[in-house]
Write a protein that holds these residues in place. Structure first.
Motif, short mmCIF file in Angstrom:
data_model
loop_
_atom_site.label_atom_id
_atom_site.label_comp_id
_atom_site.label_asym_id
_atom_site.label_seq_id
_atom_site.Cartn_x
_atom_site.Cartn_y
_atom_site.Cartn_z
N TRP A 23 0.83 -1.21 0.00
CA TRP A 23 0.00 0.00 0.00
C TRP A 23 0.87 1.26 0.00
CZ3 TRP A 23 -3.61 1.33 4.75
CH2 TRP A 23 -4.23 2.56 4.53
N THR A 64 -0.76 -6.76 -3.10
CA THR A 64 -1.00 -5.44 -3.69
C THR A 64 -2.48 -5.30 -4.03
OG1 THR A 64 -0.15 -3.88 -5.35
CG2 THR A 64 -0.48 -6.17 -6.07
N TYR A 68 -3.91 0.69 -4.75
CA TYR A 68 -2.71 1.20 -4.08
C TYR A 68 -1.97 2.15 -5.02
CZ TYR A 68 -3.43 -2.55 -0.64
OH TYR A 68 -3.94 -3.39 0.33
#
Length: 334
Positions: A23, A64, A68
């Motif tokens: 993030w 992920t 992000y």
């Protein structure tokens, strides 16, 4: 005692006992006026170095999402690790809609047809032909709407675009909804030493599925970088503005009762030569063999520190019992 590799899901790839949450590596983004990044300072080259350092440190699992940095984290994985695709495992998420150029989250889309579009966009950014575990990123989607996604997700498993699917949610009812379905691979939920999730851990253990431990360091609280009384002043840091779902900070300050709980157990977490962050990760490994922590990192030093926790392994049983007693006493006093 070092940590042994984990199997990400039944029949799935072997992964390191620790993953990398990405993030913060996506850089600044927002949902309207609400910042979703970790501050105004962001160096893309430094973020790329973190990915390389993670791989060199033995981390093979990368968590992920398209949200992000509105695609930036996925792009960096593709740029830095695509040549190592056969040595790494990728987890990504969908459900939020994004404007990459504006770096904005623009809404949500739970329609079955959107899954394919989101997946194709993520595959392009990641420079790969498949995602190992694809998670629904809408933590509160009603079960009835989630059920409409199953057919498409199972088709994607058969087609090879994803190896398995799952859900990132802290809601027990939702977490249980897909258990036992063909192609279901696991859950991601928030858990750490000051924010346990016993019902979700029990669900994973009962069904033999992994639990990716989101927020294992309490968005920085459990690293010791933000002691009681300190304040985050960067207005581009989401912890400064305190969205309602943030558990550890209010208006940039650590939540007092959580800071006090951490202070009560800090000496146990840092025993045996561990740093505070390494102790928090060791607590998760001792908490359940189903848990795989996915701490974030913004610097090479941070990712190396986290990776070194694998050399220490989990806390011992007596340490876990001592922590339980200390937390119980701290909460009673609070």
């Amino acid at each position: 005692m070092t940590n042994q590799p984990r199997i990400l899901f039944p029949g799935g790839p072997e992964v390191s006992a620790l993953g990398l949450g990405t993030w913060a590596l996506g850089g600044p983004s927002a949902a309207g006026t609400q910042p979703l990044g970790w501050g105004a300072r962001y160096d893309r080259a430094e973020a790329a170095d973190v990915f390389r350092a993670a791989f060199d440190s033995g981390i093979t699992l990368y968590d992920t999402a398209d949200a992000y940095g509105t695609g930036t984290a996925e792009r960096l994985i593709g740029e830095t690790l695509s040549g190592k695709r056969d040595q790494i495992t990728l987890v990504s998420k969908w459900g939020n809609t994004i404007d990459e150029e504006a770096r904005q989250l623009t809404g949500q889309n739970a329609a079955p047809g959107y899954v394919r579009a989101a997946l194709q966009a993520s595959l392009r950014r990641l420079r790969t032909d498949h995602i190992d575990l694809y998670l629904l990123h809408l933590s509160g989607l009603p079960v009835s709407e989630a059920a409409e996604l199953l057919g498409t997700l199972q088709e994607l498993v058969v087609e090879g675009g994803i190896r398995a699917y799952g859900w990132s949610t802290d809601d027990l009812e939702l977490a249980a909804a897909w258990q036992g379905q063909p192609g279901f691979g696991g859950l991601e939920f928030e858990i750490n030493v000051v924010h346990d999730a016993p019902a979700l851990v029990e669900l994973c253990e009962t069904h033999g599925v992994p639990g990716l431990a989101r927020g294992p360091l309490g968005t920085g609280l459990l690293t010791g970088a933000h002691p009681a009384g300190s304040r985050i002043t960067d207005e581009q840091d989401f912890r400064r503005v305190s969205p309602e779902w943030l558990n550890y900070f209010r208006d940039g300050q650590p939540v007092p009762e959580l800071a006090e709980a951490l202070e009560a157990v800090q000496h146990v977490l840092t025993s045996g030569g561990r740093t505070l962050a390494q102790g928090a990760l060791a607590w998760l490994w001792a908490r359940s063999p189903t848990l795989i922590p996915i701490p974030g990192a913004r610097t090479v030093a941070q990712v190396k520190e986290n990776a070194a926790a694998m050399e220490h392994g989990p806390l011992a049983g007596e340490q876990m019992r001592e922590i339980d007693a200390l937390l119980l006493a701290a909460r009673a006093e609070g």
